[in-house]
Design an enzyme around this catalytic site. Structure first.
Site, PDB file in Angstrom:
ATOM      1  N   ASP A   1       0.813  -1.226   0.000  1.00 22.13           N
ATOM      2  CA  ASP A   1       0.000   0.000   0.000  1.00 22.13           C
ATOM      3  C   ASP A   1       0.849   1.282   0.000  1.00 22.13           C
ATOM      4  OD1 ASP A   1      -2.414   1.289  -0.144  1.00 22.13           O
ATOM      5  OD2 ASP A   1      -2.943   1.049   1.960  1.00 22.13           O
TER       6      ASP A   1
ATOM      7  N   LYS B   1      -8.167  -1.434   3.473  1.00 21.27           N
ATOM      8  CA  LYS B   1      -7.521  -0.113   3.586  1.00 21.27           C
ATOM      9  C   LYS B   1      -7.497   0.355   5.038  1.00 21.27           C
ATOM     10  CE  LYS B   1      -6.429   2.300   0.263  1.00 21.27           C
ATOM     11  NZ  LYS B   1      -5.154   2.415  -0.440  1.00 21.27           N
TER      12      LYS B   1
ATOM     13  N   LYS C   1      -8.444  14.192  -3.516  1.00 23.23           N
ATOM     14  CA  LYS C   1      -8.817  13.632  -2.210  1.00 23.23           C
ATOM     15  C   LYS C   1      -8.697  14.665  -1.087  1.00 23.23           C
ATOM     16  CE  LYS C   1      -6.386  10.953   0.518  1.00 23.23           C
ATOM     17  NZ  LYS C   1      -5.696   9.829   1.141  1.00 23.23           N
TER      18      LYS C   1
ATOM     19  N   LYS D   1       2.644   1.995   3.272  1.00 20.00           N
ATOM     20  CA  LYS D   1       1.907   2.194   4.530  1.00 20.00           C
ATOM     21  C   LYS D   1       2.051   1.028   5.506  1.00 20.00           C
ATOM     22  CE  LYS D   1      -2.369   3.611   2.918  1.00 20.00           C
ATOM     23  NZ  LYS D   1      -2.230   4.529   1.798  1.00 20.00           N
TER      24      LYS D   1
HETATM   25  P1  NAI Z   1      -8.105   3.052 -10.078  1.00 21.19           P
HETATM   26  O1  NAI Z   1      -9.357   2.407  -9.655  1.00 21.19           O
HETATM   27  O2  NAI Z   1      -8.169   4.308 -10.847  1.00 21.19           O
HETATM   28  O3  NAI Z   1      -7.208   2.047 -10.915  1.00 21.19           O
HETATM   29  C1  NAI Z   1      -7.187   0.686 -10.678  1.00 21.19           C
HETATM   30  C2  NAI Z   1      -7.199  -0.033 -12.004  1.00 21.19           C
HETATM   31  O4  NAI Z   1      -7.042  -1.403 -11.763  1.00 21.19           O
HETATM   32  C3  NAI Z   1      -8.476   0.144 -12.786  1.00 21.19           C
HETATM   33  O5  NAI Z   1      -8.202   0.624 -14.070  1.00 21.19           O
HETATM   34  C4  NAI Z   1      -9.078  -1.260 -12.839  1.00 21.19           C
HETATM   35  O6  NAI Z   1      -9.761  -1.502 -14.021  1.00 21.19           O
HETATM   36  C5  NAI Z   1      -7.838  -2.102 -12.699  1.00 21.19           C
HETATM   37  N1  NAI Z   1      -8.004  -3.465 -12.178  1.00 21.19           N
HETATM   38  C6  NAI Z   1      -8.805  -3.929 -11.198  1.00 21.19           C
HETATM   39  N2  NAI Z   1      -8.598  -5.232 -11.004  1.00 21.19           N
HETATM   40  C7  NAI Z   1      -7.626  -5.615 -11.866  1.00 21.19           C
HETATM   41  C8  NAI Z   1      -6.965  -6.811 -12.121  1.00 21.19           C
HETATM   42  N3  NAI Z   1      -7.267  -7.923 -11.467  1.00 21.19           N
HETATM   43  N4  NAI Z   1      -6.008  -6.832 -13.070  1.00 21.19           N
HETATM   44  C9  NAI Z   1      -5.687  -5.713 -13.751  1.00 21.19           C
HETATM   45  N5  NAI Z   1      -6.292  -4.540 -13.555  1.00 21.19           N
HETATM   46  C10 NAI Z   1      -7.247  -4.486 -12.614  1.00 21.19           C
HETATM   47  O7  NAI Z   1      -7.265   3.256  -8.729  1.00 21.19           O
HETATM   48  P2  NAI Z   1      -5.964   4.133  -8.475  1.00 21.19           P
HETATM   49  O8  NAI Z   1      -6.366   5.435  -7.915  1.00 21.19           O
HETATM   50  O9  NAI Z   1      -5.100   4.102  -9.648  1.00 21.19           O
HETATM   51  O10 NAI Z   1      -5.308   3.323  -7.279  1.00 21.19           O
HETATM   52  C11 NAI Z   1      -4.809   2.042  -7.530  1.00 21.19           C
HETATM   53  C12 NAI Z   1      -4.547   1.284  -6.236  1.00 21.19           C
HETATM   54  O11 NAI Z   1      -3.543   1.955  -5.510  1.00 21.19           O
HETATM   55  C13 NAI Z   1      -5.756   1.173  -5.315  1.00 21.19           C
HETATM   56  O12 NAI Z   1      -5.777  -0.089  -4.722  1.00 21.19           O
HETATM   57  C14 NAI Z   1      -5.484   2.208  -4.278  1.00 21.19           C
HETATM   58  O13 NAI Z   1      -6.091   1.930  -3.052  1.00 21.19           O
HETATM   59  C15 NAI Z   1      -3.976   2.113  -4.178  1.00 21.19           C
HETATM   60  N6  NAI Z   1      -3.395   3.302  -3.611  1.00 21.19           N
HETATM   61  C16 NAI Z   1      -3.545   4.511  -4.226  1.00 21.19           C
HETATM   62  C17 NAI Z   1      -2.964   5.641  -3.677  1.00 21.19           C
HETATM   63  C18 NAI Z   1      -3.053   6.974  -4.286  1.00 21.19           C
HETATM   64  O14 NAI Z   1      -2.589   7.929  -3.675  1.00 21.19           O
HETATM   65  N7  NAI Z   1      -3.588   7.126  -5.472  1.00 21.19           N
HETATM   66  C19 NAI Z   1      -2.181   5.548  -2.450  1.00 21.19           C
HETATM   67  C20 NAI Z   1      -2.170   4.246  -1.867  1.00 21.19           C
HETATM   68  C21 NAI Z   1      -2.699   3.169  -2.477  1.00 21.19           C
HETATM   69  C1  DG6 Z   2      -8.786   6.941   0.761  1.00 25.22           C
HETATM   70  O1  DG6 Z   2      -7.988   7.227   1.786  1.00 25.22           O
HETATM   71  C2  DG6 Z   2      -8.188   6.360  -0.459  1.00 25.22           C
HETATM   72  C3  DG6 Z   2      -6.910   5.626  -0.336  1.00 25.22           C
HETATM   73  O2  DG6 Z   2      -6.619   4.851  -1.446  1.00 25.22           O
HETATM   74  C4  DG6 Z   2      -5.811   6.580  -0.034  1.00 25.22           C
HETATM   75  O3  DG6 Z   2      -5.939   7.737  -0.783  1.00 25.22           O
HETATM   76  C5  DG6 Z   2      -4.478   6.048  -0.272  1.00 25.22           C
HETATM   77  O4  DG6 Z   2      -4.372   4.828   0.371  1.00 25.22           O
HETATM   78  C6  DG6 Z   2      -3.478   7.028   0.235  1.00 25.22           C
HETATM   79  O5  DG6 Z   2      -3.458   6.986   1.603  1.00 25.22           O
HETATM   80  P1  DG6 Z   2      -2.530   7.895   2.442  1.00 25.22           P
HETATM   81  O6  DG6 Z   2      -2.950   7.645   3.832  1.00 25.22           O
HETATM   82  O7  DG6 Z   2      -1.136   7.463   2.176  1.00 25.22           O
HETATM   83  O8  DG6 Z   2      -2.816   9.293   1.992  1.00 25.22           O
END
Ligand code: NAI
Ligand code: DG6
Length: 529
Positions: free
Chosen positions: A313, A362, A403, A485
């Site tokens: 994460d 999460k 966010k 994280k």
């Molecule tokens: P998002 O939902 O925009 O992108 C995720 C992508 O994964 C989507 O395009 C979806 O179609 C695809 N997907 C789902 N299952 C799949 C699979 N089995 N195989 C291939 N592709 C698949 O989400 P985002 O914002 O890009 O975040 C991605 C991940 O990173 C999430 O789990 C989120 O919680 C985690 N994350 C994001 C942070 C951030 O600051 N943006 C920080 C910490 C973690």
């Molecule tokens: C809600 O908190 C959505 C999550 O996917 C977070 O944005 C992401 O885990 C980032 O978390 P943090 O605590 O590092 O800002």
């Protein structure tokens, strides 16, 4: 071979009898100093300084690297891809605040510096980019590819993400449009039901199977040969999955996990199937989401194959602040008594997390991030005492990727007084996560080129280059903790969440590899004269 071979493209040379440069390697003889503590019969601590001698060997040849993302078509996937293209081409685009130039702000490797030493004449600090401490890959040179359950090309997916400025998107659109994610594994039970409508690019089968493992292995090999790559690093930035139940006989050992995949057990998640595929080919695999991809069987499998894994994460915004602020408060002797952390966001990640089981993954990773700091202070906290800690996440479509993270820290200060600190953190989540994705790849790749061996204290003298018993670091790369994280650590070893300690570990391990002492802020040279 001599002690002073001029490095190619490297910013500095270490002039020391303990460091040897060859055409292809840097060899350093390093003394690791620790303090061993015992108690005597009267219960008094006895602290004994100890020294362990290590040889480090760094491969200086910077390879051509592929970064394959699972979830390539998501907000993070498209933002990091567009960011690399923009940096590679040195793009400048107009915004309402004037022109902006591509950068890597938010990357500790590309955006921060470390002290190399002090100027021999002026005694002033000489700081160098973090990226230059070792011969690291440049993110501009990464070849990006990967998988998504959504078939959208990356230009359209970048529009769907609604993160980047339209003027920037227009400049990278052509290259992005040519990139289409590979079909992926989709087991609907693991992500929110509200994700189903984007799953139009999936491999046949909705349960784990060896065909899926083999297909992913083939995808990686094909990508490697198509682009003439030396190595590939795979990273999960796909939807947060629910936790997998740890079931004895199913996923608790490497053999059970492999058998369960063969038998199509329903408790094996897509992310674990990706991890297993990578491990079997010794392709490093990093998990950027909170779920327990690395079930005990996956960790054992990685150890068995000597494959690198890292997670879990991305630590991007709220938690990064938390792991810095709580470290500060507790080390300042202030008794933190509660943390209330609220988030609302409107991107697809927020939509997926609006489902309880995915939110729970999460919640777990966001909640355990102050434990080490609390436990280390027995003056403020009794054994087992802990500040209250609440984490709330709500889906609010209108705010998109922007966010909102609201935190209240409540603490007890001198003589029964109270201090309340409120933080309101607003920014595009993906713009914080993208540089971390790059850091994780750069550090992991570097770790594939570092080897070590212990040497007996008696074996002084120049570092020999024979292979001897050099080996790699442990399969579980806890050195990645700064970016994560809920850091995964080798079984039985402590988890460090405090941000400053995490950075110190990363910095000082890399310094050791070129024979430099850990960063010290004693500055005796400015105090003793
Ligand atoms: P998002 O939902 O925009 O992108 C995720 C992508 O994964 C989507 O395009 C979806 O179609 C695809 N997907 C789902 N299952 C799949 C699979 N089995 N195989 C291939 N592709 C698949 O989400 P985002 O914002 O890009 O975040 C991605 C991940 O990173 C999430 O789990 C989120 O919680 C985690 N994350 C994001 C942070 C951030 O600051 N943006 C920080 C910490 C973690
Ligand atoms: C809600 O908190 C959505 C999550 O996917 C977070 O944005 C992401 O885990 C980032 O978390 P943090 O605590 O590092 O800002």
């Amino acid at each position: 071979t001599n002690g002073h071979t001029e490095p190619r493209g490297e910013l500095f040379t270490v002039d020391s009898p303990n460091v040897t440069y060859t055409e292809n390697e840097i060899l350093s003889k390093y003394t690791y100093r620790t303090t061993s503590v015992t108690r005597n019969a009267a219960g008094k601590y006895i602290a004994t300084p100890r020294e362990t001698l290590y040889d480090f060997r760094v491969d200086r040849k910077v390879p051509k690297v592929g970064m394959m993302l699972v979830g390539l078509g998501g907000n993070n996937g498209t933002t990091v891809t567009a960011g690399v293209i923009a940096n590679r081409r040195g793009l400048v685009w107009e915004t309402r605040e004037g022109p902006r130039v591509a950068n890597y702000y938010g990357s500790v490797i590309m955006g921060s510096t470390m002290k190399l030493g002090a100027d021999a004449e002026t005694n002033k600090d000489i700081n160098i980019p973090f990226h230059d401490i070792l011969p690291m890959v440049h993110p501009n040179d990464l070849v990006v590819g990967g998988w998504d359950i959504s078939s959208m090309n990356l230009a359209d997916a970048m529009d769907r993400a609604a993160v980047l400025e339209p003027t920037l998107k227009a400049l990278v659109k052509k290259e992005m449009a040519a990139m289409v994610p590979l079909p992926s594994i989709y087991y609907p039970d693991f992500i929110a039901a509200n994700q189903e409508d984007r799953a139009d690019n999936v491999l046949l089968g909705s349960k784990a199977c060896m065909e899926h493992v083999e297909k992913i292995r083939k995808d990686i090999r094909d990508f490697k040969s198509q682009h003439g790559l030396d190595k590939v690093i795979v990273q999960w930035t796909a939807n947060t999955e629910r936790y997998a139940n740890i079931i004895p006989g199913v996923n608790d050992t490497a053999d059970n996990l492999l058998r369960s995949i063969e038998q199509g057990h329903e408790e094996i998640s897509p992310s674990t199937v990706f991890a297993v595929a990578c491990i079997l080919d010794k392709v490093p695999f990093i998990n950027g989401s909170p779920q327990n991809t690395f079930v005990p069987g996956a960790v054992e499998l990685a150890e068995r194959h000597g494959a690198f894994i890292g997670g879990d994460d991305f630590k991007s915004g709220q938690t990064k602040m938390k792991s810095a602020l709580v470290d500060f408060l507790i080390n300042a002797g202030i008794k933190l008594t509660s943390i209330a952390s609220y988030n609302h966001l409107g991107n697809n990640d927020g939509k997926n997390l609006s489902s309880h089981r995915q939110f729970r993954s999460k919640e777990i990773s966001k909640s355990n991030v102050v434990d080490d700091m609390v436990e280390a202070n027995s003056v403020l906290y009794k054994k087992g005492e802990h500040p209250d800690h609440t984490v709330v996440i709500k889906y609010m479509p209108a705010v998109g990727d922007n966010k909102r993270a609201l935190d209240e820290y409540y603490a007890e200060i001198f003589m029964g007084g109270h201090q309340t600190i409120s933080i309101f953190n607003v920014c595009e989540d993906s713009l914080l996560a993208s540089p971390l994705i790059l850091d994780l790849v750069l550090v992991t790749e570097m770790m594939t080129r570092i080897q070590w061996r212990a040497r007996p204290a008696a074996a002084a003298g120049p570092t020999s280059q024979d292979d001897g018993d050099f080996k790699g670091f442990h399969s579980v790369l806890s050195i990645l903790s700064y970016m994560l994280k809920a850091p995964l650590t080798p079984p039985g070893t402590p988890v460090i969440n405090a941000l400053a300690k995490q950075r110190a570990a990363l910095t000082n391990i890399f310094r050791a590899c070129v024979g430099l002492e850990p960063e010290s802020d004693m500055t005796l040279e400015h105090k003793l004269f």
